[in-house]
Design an enzyme around this catalytic site. Structure first.
Site, mmCIF file in Angstrom:
data_model
loop_
_atom_site.group_PDB
_atom_site.id
_atom_site.type_symbol
_atom_site.label_atom_id
_atom_site.label_comp_id
_atom_site.label_asym_id
_atom_site.label_seq_id
_atom_site.Cartn_x
_atom_site.Cartn_y
_atom_site.Cartn_z
ATOM 1 N N LYS A 53 0.841 -1.206 0.000
ATOM 2 C CA LYS A 53 0.000 0.000 0.000
ATOM 3 C C LYS A 53 0.874 1.254 0.000
ATOM 4 O O LYS A 53 0.630 2.198 -0.747
ATOM 5 C CB LYS A 53 -0.930 -0.013 1.230
ATOM 6 C CG LYS A 53 -2.041 -1.051 1.102
ATOM 7 C CD LYS A 53 -2.806 -1.278 2.411
ATOM 8 C CE LYS A 53 -3.795 -2.432 2.220
ATOM 9 N NZ LYS A 53 -4.511 -2.786 3.447
ATOM 10 N N GLN A 97 -4.365 -1.517 9.626
ATOM 11 C CA GLN A 97 -4.339 -2.840 9.006
ATOM 12 C C GLN A 97 -4.959 -3.876 9.946
ATOM 13 O O GLN A 97 -4.581 -3.971 11.116
ATOM 14 C CB GLN A 97 -2.888 -3.221 8.661
ATOM 15 C CG GLN A 97 -2.744 -4.526 7.924
ATOM 16 C CD GLN A 97 -3.356 -4.502 6.520
ATOM 17 O OE1 GLN A 97 -3.229 -3.517 5.788
ATOM 18 N NE2 GLN A 97 -4.022 -5.578 6.154
ATOM 19 N N ASP A 120 -10.865 3.124 4.125
ATOM 20 C CA ASP A 120 -11.268 1.713 4.012
ATOM 21 C C ASP A 120 -12.796 1.578 3.997
ATOM 22 O O ASP A 120 -13.321 0.542 3.619
ATOM 23 C CB ASP A 120 -10.710 0.912 5.208
ATOM 24 C CG ASP A 120 -9.505 0.060 4.821
ATOM 25 O OD1 ASP A 120 -9.306 -0.177 3.614
ATOM 26 O OD2 ASP A 120 -8.774 -0.377 5.738
#
Ligand code: NDP
Length: 285
Positions: A53, A97, A120
């Site tokens: 990422k 994460q 997200d």
């Protein structure tokens, strides 16, 4: 006849070029889109995802901040860091994460991220907005799948869709997005009876389970579009999806491979969400 491959690498390259151009335009106005990524613990797969990422951000001309914490870190430390990032106007997207270590309340962590930086799309406010058909951030994996269906020109209106898997990250938001496109959506899970009965009816089949090659060609309707979200390893250590690609490609009309399918698109849509957050900030939206 062998199915058309919906190539996630190719599509990713195209979309990332557009993103890089938009990021450059924003930079000309003095704003560099910035994604902050928080990793807790030493899970090797998570470390690889985070690295990918961060690298993708930099390649697209965006800034990234990367904070690593030991697996036994006090959650208060992470909450404090999220507060700082929430308050920092040069940070446009924040991502923690998952999975987090067991002593963390994952839901509380996701709720601590400012909804307008929740790239997200996991904050309850953003989940609610998606549910209402007015999304602010679309979760990256289902967003990537929608892009793939669009690029492959798969007809959606009235299509029978079967999604295998009902997670908050993939299955549920996927269902909402396809419902919004007037598909008829069925969601299957571990307690579904006669899975093949459902999958064989699907014009579009989305597998998001995490079980290597569990969807075989005989479970697929001839001519269907098959989207394989799963990331698994064979006993020999090779990456594979939830779909048995070899048998499925003989029945399906179009199929995504693993690797090189949904995976690259997930990261691409994270970049898209971060850029969108920065553009909104610039517009004052
Ligand atoms: P979860 O483990 O959260 O969810 C798995 C789902 O599969 C659950 O709803 C579960 O049902 C269902 N399931 C389990 N066994 C069966 C079965 N035998 N028959 C039918 N359904 C079953 O996984 P995620 O949604 O997070 O991820 C799914 C897969 O996608 C994983 O392989 C993951 O690595 C991959 N992934 C890939 C991404 C990408 O970028 N390509 C991004 C995110 C995930 P129940 O709810 O009843 O337990």
């Amino acid at each position: 006849m062998s199915a058309t491959i919906i190539d996630g690498n190719n599509l990713s390259t195209q979309v990332r070029e557009e993103i890089a151009q938009r990021a450059a335009a924003l930079k000309d106005k003095g704003i560099t889109p910035c994604l902050a990524v928080i990793l807790v613990g030493e899970d090797p797969a998570s470390a690889v995802y985070v690295r990918n990422k961060v690298t993708a951000c930099e390649k697209a001309g965006m800034r990234s901040i990367h904070d690593d914490y030991a697996p036994d870190v006090d959650p208060a430390v992470v909450f404090k860091r999220i507060d700082e990032l929430n308050a920092d106007p040069t940070v446009h997207g924040i991502l923690v994460q998952l999975p987090l270590p067991k002593h963390f309340d994952s839901e509380a962590v996701l709720e601590a991220i400012a909804p307008e930086k929740d790239v997200d799309g996991f904050h309850a406010e953003n989940v609610g907005a998606l549910m209402q058909g007015n999304p602010r951030f679309i979760p990256c994996t289902p967003y990537g799948v929608m892009k793939m269906l669009e690029s492959a020109k798969v007809p959606l209106k009235g299509a029978e869709v079967v999604i295998v898997g009902r997670s908050n990250i993939v299955g549920k938001p996927m269902a909402m997005l396809l419902l919004a496109q007037s598909c008829t959506v069925t969601i299957c899970h571990s307690q579904s009876k006669d899975l093949a009965f459902h999958t064989r009816r699907a014009d579009i089949l989305v597998a998001a389970v995490g079980r290597a090659k569990m969807i075989t060609g005989d479970m697929i309707k001839p001519g269907a579009t098959v989207i394989d979200v799963g990331i698994n390893r064979t006993p020999e250590g090779k990456l594979c999806g939830d779909v048995d690609f070899e048998t499925a490609k003989e029945v399906a009309d179009a199929i995504t491979p693993v690797p090189g399918g949904v995976g690259p698109m997930t990261i691409t849509m994270l970049l898209a969400n971060t850029l969108e957050a920065a553009e909104r900030g610039q517009r004052g939206a």
